[in-house]
Motif scaffolding. Structure first.
Motif, PDB file in Angstrom:
ATOM      1  N   ARG A   1      16.203  69.742  49.330  1.00  0.00           N
ATOM      2  CA  ARG A   1      14.796  69.699  49.292  1.00  0.00           C
ATOM      3  C   ARG A   1      14.428  70.811  48.793  1.00  0.00           C
ATOM      4  O   ARG A   1      15.520  72.406  49.202  1.00  0.00           O
ATOM      5  CB  ARG A   1      14.426  69.315  50.723  1.00  0.00           C
ATOM      6  N   PRO A   2      13.621  71.185  47.335  1.00  0.00           N
ATOM      7  CA  PRO A   2      12.940  72.200  47.073  1.00  0.00           C
ATOM      8  C   PRO A   2      11.926  73.411  47.868  1.00  0.00           C
ATOM      9  O   PRO A   2      12.137  74.347  48.123  1.00  0.00           O
ATOM     10  CB  PRO A   2      11.920  71.928  46.160  1.00  0.00           C
ATOM     11  N   GLY A   3      11.478  72.799  49.582  1.00  0.00           N
ATOM     12  CA  GLY A   3      11.116  73.197  50.083  1.00  0.00           C
ATOM     13  C   GLY A   3      12.004  73.864  51.656  1.00  0.00           C
ATOM     14  O   GLY A   3      13.175  74.220  51.244  1.00  0.00           O
ATOM     15  N   ALA A   4      11.046  74.637  52.509  1.00  0.00           N
ATOM     16  CA  ALA A   4      11.963  75.092  54.340  1.00  0.00           C
ATOM     17  C   ALA A   4      13.011  74.042  54.174  1.00  0.00           C
ATOM     18  O   ALA A   4      12.479  72.940  54.429  1.00  0.00           O
ATOM     19  CB  ALA A   4      11.340  75.423  54.777  1.00  0.00           C
ATOM     20  N   GLN A   5      13.439  74.633  54.659  1.00  0.00           N
ATOM     21  CA  GLN A   5      15.339  73.607  55.479  1.00  0.00           C
ATOM     22  C   GLN A   5      14.947  74.502  56.864  1.00  0.00           C
ATOM     23  O   GLN A   5      15.302  72.943  57.055  1.00  0.00           O
ATOM     24  CB  GLN A   5      16.434  74.755  54.788  1.00  0.00           C
TER      25      GLN A   5
ATOM     26  N   PHE B   1      12.220  81.692  57.766  1.00  0.00           N
ATOM     27  CA  PHE B   1      11.844  80.754  56.546  1.00  0.00           C
ATOM     28  C   PHE B   1      12.848  80.549  55.249  1.00  0.00           C
ATOM     29  O   PHE B   1      13.341  81.414  54.743  1.00  0.00           O
ATOM     30  CB  PHE B   1      10.353  81.159  56.351  1.00  0.00           C
ATOM     31  N   ASP B   2      14.038  79.457  55.790  1.00  0.00           N
ATOM     32  CA  ASP B   2      14.981  79.553  55.115  1.00  0.00           C
ATOM     33  C   ASP B   2      15.172  78.220  54.202  1.00  0.00           C
ATOM     34  O   ASP B   2      14.284  77.641  54.262  1.00  0.00           O
ATOM     35  CB  ASP B   2      15.712  78.977  55.718  1.00  0.00           C
ATOM     36  N   VAL B   3      15.086  78.983  53.010  1.00  0.00           N
ATOM     37  CA  VAL B   3      14.881  77.825  51.374  1.00  0.00           C
ATOM     38  C   VAL B   3      16.159  78.025  50.808  1.00  0.00           C
ATOM     39  O   VAL B   3      17.286  79.019  50.966  1.00  0.00           O
ATOM     40  CB  VAL B   3      13.541  78.233  51.059  1.00  0.00           C
ATOM     41  N   ASP B   4      16.678  77.326  50.168  1.00  0.00           N
ATOM     42  CA  ASP B   4      17.719  76.482  49.433  1.00  0.00           C
ATOM     43  C   ASP B   4      17.681  76.436  47.951  1.00  0.00           C
ATOM     44  O   ASP B   4      16.848  75.159  47.842  1.00  0.00           O
ATOM     45  CB  ASP B   4      19.092  75.181  49.824  1.00  0.00           C
ATOM     46  N   LEU B   5      17.511  77.233  47.232  1.00  0.00           N
ATOM     47  CA  LEU B   5      17.097  77.171  45.571  1.00  0.00           C
ATOM     48  C   LEU B   5      17.709  76.245  44.693  1.00  0.00           C
ATOM     49  O   LEU B   5      17.667  75.882  44.102  1.00  0.00           O
ATOM     50  CB  LEU B   5      17.580  79.171  44.975  1.00  0.00           C
ATOM     51  N   ASN B   6      19.086  75.781  45.595  1.00  0.00           N
ATOM     52  CA  ASN B   6      20.018  75.309  45.004  1.00  0.00           C
ATOM     53  C   ASN B   6      18.438  73.609  44.543  1.00  0.00           C
ATOM     54  O   ASN B   6      18.086  72.739  43.729  1.00  0.00           O
ATOM     55  CB  ASN B   6      21.121  74.406  45.700  1.00  0.00           C
TER      56      ASN B   6
END
Length: 186
Positions: A133-137, A118-123
């Protein structure tokens, strides 16, 4: 490792027939009750299951779940993260869906192994970059099957059926209405 099938093909056929005869049986609502446990921790328990308009309270409070975040993400690392629960939901659904699709095809599954990311970008979550987007990339799943006697073509067909039939994959891959409202204060 068991030589027993993951799913009884006759029971699956009976369920398909029952839902075909009465489509209302296919309408199911799962529920979860959750409360904060301090910091970023949430404590949840299963709620009442509804099927075909009938409430089944036997699952209410039967299972509990806790979530938290790793220390590096400001949690106390005392429980599984919400992202890991999403992956577990997908893994569990893939297991059910693979078993059902294999049974429908007369294939014997002896083992399913999944590696999920699960990849997420905290930016995005932190509001630093509104273009993120705040969700999964991206969510990636590597599938390994022990399915003796299955040809490469049958396994490819099984994978296509998995992607087509998995309810949790469909939920993650396609827009779904999520309604959030503030309830009256107690």
């Amino acid at each position: 490792m068991s030589n027993q099938p993951y799913l009884d093909a006759q029971a699956l056929a009976d369920t398909i027939a029952a839902v075909s005869d009465n489509p209302n049986l296919g309408r199911v609502t799962f529920s979860l009750e959750s409360t904060s446990g301090g910091g970023l921790r949430m404590q949840s328990q299963t709620g009442t299951l509804h099927q075909a308009g009938q409430a089944d309270g036997s699952r209410r409070g039967r299972f509990s779940l806790q979530s938290d975040e790793p220390v590096s993400l400001l949690g106390t690392d005392s429980a599984v993260s919400p992202a890991e629960y999403v992956l577990q939901g997908l893994a569990g659904c893939y297991g059910v869906t693979l078993a059902a699709c294999a049974a429908k095809r007369g294939l014997t599954l002896r083992k399913i192994d999944l590696d999920l990311d699960f990849d997420v970008d905290l930016n995005g979550f932190l509001g630093i970059d509104r273009a993120v987007r705040p969700g999964a990339q991206e969510i990636r799943v590597q599938v390994r099957l022990d399915c003796p006697g299955a040809s490469a073509a049958q396994l490819q067909d099984l994978m296509a059926a998995l992607e087509q039939a998995s309810p949790i994959r469909d939920t993650l891959a396609n827009p779904v209405k999520v309604t959030t409202r503030l309830a009256a204060q107690a």
